[in-house]
Design an enzyme around this catalytic site. Structure first.
Site, PDB file in Angstrom:
ATOM      1  N   THR A  39      29.867 -39.911 -31.411  1.00 43.65           N
ATOM      2  CA  THR A  39      29.128 -39.530 -32.975  1.00 43.65           C
ATOM      3  C   THR A  39      28.737 -37.787 -32.700  1.00 43.65           C
ATOM      4  O   THR A  39      28.836 -37.125 -33.498  1.00 43.65           O
ATOM      5  CB  THR A  39      28.072 -40.198 -33.474  1.00 43.65           C
ATOM      6  OG1 THR A  39      28.701 -41.623 -33.490  1.00 43.65           O
ATOM      7  CG2 THR A  39      27.668 -40.065 -34.557  1.00 43.65           C
ATOM      8  N   LYS A  66       6.654 -36.840 -25.954  1.00 43.43           N
ATOM      9  CA  LYS A  66       5.152 -36.593 -25.977  1.00 43.43           C
ATOM     10  C   LYS A  66       4.204 -37.239 -26.758  1.00 43.43           C
ATOM     11  O   LYS A  66       3.115 -37.053 -26.820  1.00 43.43           O
ATOM     12  CB  LYS A  66       4.610 -35.161 -25.839  1.00 43.43           C
ATOM     13  CG  LYS A  66       5.700 -34.369 -24.748  1.00 43.43           C
ATOM     14  CD  LYS A  66       5.226 -33.066 -24.755  1.00 43.43           C
ATOM     15  CE  LYS A  66       6.351 -32.108 -24.036  1.00 43.43           C
ATOM     16  NZ  LYS A  66       6.370 -30.594 -24.486  1.00 43.43           N
ATOM     17  N   ARG A  88      20.517 -39.935 -35.544  1.00 35.97           N
ATOM     18  CA  ARG A  88      20.450 -41.374 -35.002  1.00 35.97           C
ATOM     19  C   ARG A  88      19.198 -41.745 -34.664  1.00 35.97           C
ATOM     20  O   ARG A  88      18.567 -40.936 -33.824  1.00 35.97           O
ATOM     21  CB  ARG A  88      21.667 -41.062 -34.153  1.00 35.97           C
ATOM     22  CG  ARG A  88      21.777 -42.735 -33.276  1.00 35.97           C
ATOM     23  CD  ARG A  88      22.985 -42.770 -32.480  1.00 35.97           C
ATOM     24  NE  ARG A  88      24.188 -42.839 -33.272  1.00 35.97           N
ATOM     25  CZ  ARG A  88      25.276 -43.468 -32.682  1.00 35.97           C
ATOM     26  NH1 ARG A  88      25.135 -43.560 -31.354  1.00 35.97           N
ATOM     27  NH2 ARG A  88      26.248 -43.490 -33.443  1.00 35.97           N
ATOM     28  N   HIS A 116      25.917 -46.910 -40.836  1.00 37.56           N
ATOM     29  CA  HIS A 116      26.532 -45.791 -39.840  1.00 37.56           C
ATOM     30  C   HIS A 116      27.725 -45.405 -40.731  1.00 37.56           C
ATOM     31  O   HIS A 116      28.809 -45.441 -40.716  1.00 37.56           O
ATOM     32  CB  HIS A 116      27.033 -46.388 -38.788  1.00 37.56           C
ATOM     33  CG  HIS A 116      27.777 -45.406 -37.634  1.00 37.56           C
ATOM     34  ND1 HIS A 116      27.584 -44.104 -37.760  1.00 37.56           N
ATOM     35  CD2 HIS A 116      28.116 -45.333 -36.401  1.00 37.56           C
ATOM     36  CE1 HIS A 116      28.219 -43.363 -37.075  1.00 37.56           C
ATOM     37  NE2 HIS A 116      28.358 -44.330 -35.960  1.00 37.56           N
TER      38      HIS A 116
HETATM   39  C1  NCD Z   1      28.917 -47.317 -32.907  1.00 36.91           C
HETATM   40  C2  NCD Z   1      27.646 -47.300 -33.017  1.00 36.91           C
HETATM   41  O1  NCD Z   1      26.777 -46.375 -32.224  1.00 36.91           O
HETATM   42  O2  NCD Z   1      27.150 -47.696 -33.809  1.00 36.91           O
HETATM   43  N1  NCD Z   1      29.602 -46.300 -32.037  1.00 36.91           N
HETATM   44  C3  NCD Z   1      30.069 -45.320 -32.561  1.00 36.91           C
HETATM   45  O3  NCD Z   1      29.496 -44.631 -33.224  1.00 36.91           O
HETATM   46  N2  NCD Z   1      31.346 -44.890 -32.143  1.00 36.91           N
HETATM   47  C4  NCD Z   1      29.251 -48.619 -32.316  1.00 36.91           C
HETATM   48  C5  NCD Z   1      28.730 -49.219 -31.249  1.00 36.91           C
HETATM   49  O4  NCD Z   1      27.861 -48.880 -30.580  1.00 36.91           O
HETATM   50  O5  NCD Z   1      29.159 -50.243 -30.852  1.00 36.91           O
END
Ligand code: NCD
Length: 289
Positions: A39, A66, A88, A116
């Protein structure tokens, strides 16, 4: 629409001259409070291929370690006149909270077990390019649905696009009331995969599990791991998908994952860059005027 724009970027990304100037002068920050390989990299590539300046911020190197709060971090970054912030975060809802505090476009790169969205878009693009449509397709989303933001975003998008969505998992890995999102629930892989066009496997997310959700990896693979025997139940031309990272031998058999005839797992990664280019372009266009 986003998928059509993404399609045009797929071709562009396959050519040797990948760089455009659509986002020239724009700044994108990738703010990642959780680990990520595909990602983060694909948002970075997407921004750079559109000509934007892209900065990656990993939590361990920022002042969050920190003690600065999420909101303070957002407000600080906002003062630097960003055009887009890709976030994220391990907590569900954190990205939406942060979005209220800044003026730039905020893109959810995954928040806890919640959503996501760009993963769902890249999955939709992968399916549409292979099958020519999304509407009417039978899609089985299998495995750790409970902890999966990928599952939730896919359920929403696939339903909007007219696909029929099933979730297949042991009772312990299905959130209660998930039927309300418009899915059929199965606790048996063979029944769940029957006549499906798409088999989407999910990673068993042990890092989000406190307590015992599965008896053992061996037993999980036996009942819920995708192998050729279970795949037989799906349509002969069913596609195999996985958002990555994969646990080979846990939710998916290694040979099935690498089956060039059936598996589109690597294609999903390719589509990820194109989709994120489209998302960055459209959101900064609106925000930036
Ligand atoms: C996913 C996530 O991080 O949500 N991976 C991703 O973005 N390709 C799925 C996962 O972590 O299993």
């Amino acid at each position: 629409m986003l998928l059509d724009l993404s399609d045009s970027y797929v071709e562009r990304n396959r050519s040797s001259d990948k760089k455009l100037s659509t986002l020239r002068g724009r700044t994108v920050i990738n703010l990642f409070f959780e680990n990520s390989t595909r990602t983060r990299t694909s948002f970075e590539l997407a921004g750079k291929r559109l000509g934007a300046d892209v900065i990656n911020m990993q939590v361990s190197t920022s002042s969050v370690s920190k003690g600065e709060t999420l909101i303070d971090t957002a407000v600080t970054l906002n003062a630097m006149h960003l055009d887009a912030l890709v976030v994220r975060h391990p907590d569900s809802g954190a990205v939406s909270l942060l979005a209220e505090k800044v003026n730039c476009a905020v893109i959810n790169g995954g928040d806890g077990s919640h959503e996501h969205p760009t993963q769902a878009l890249l999955d939709a693009l992968t399916i549409r390019r292979r099958k020519g449509r999304l509407s009417g397709l039978r899609v089985a989303i299998c495995g750790d649905v409970l902890h999966s933001r990928v599952a939730r975003s896919n359920i929403h998008l696939l339903n909007i696009m007219g696909a029929h969505v099933r979730v297949v998992a042991p009772k312990t890995l299905i959130p209660s009331g998930i039927e309300r999102l418009g899915v059929e629930v199965f606790h048996d892989m063979r029944a769940g995969l029957k006549d499906c066009d798409i088999v989407m496997m999910l990673r068993v997310q042990t890092e989000r599990m406190q307590g015992n959700f599965i008896p053992s990896i061996r037993e999980f693979f036996h009942f819920f791991g995708l192998d050729y025997a279970k795949l037989e139940m799906a349509k002969p031309d069913a596609l195999i998908m996985h958002p990555g990272p994969m646990n080979r031998g846990v939710e998916i058999d290694s040979d099935v994952a690498d089956d060039v005839e059936r598996s589109v797992i690597r294609e999903q990664v390719e589509m990820g860059v194109a989709v994120r280019m489209a998302v960055l372009e459209v959101l900064t266009r609106t925000e930036g005027g």
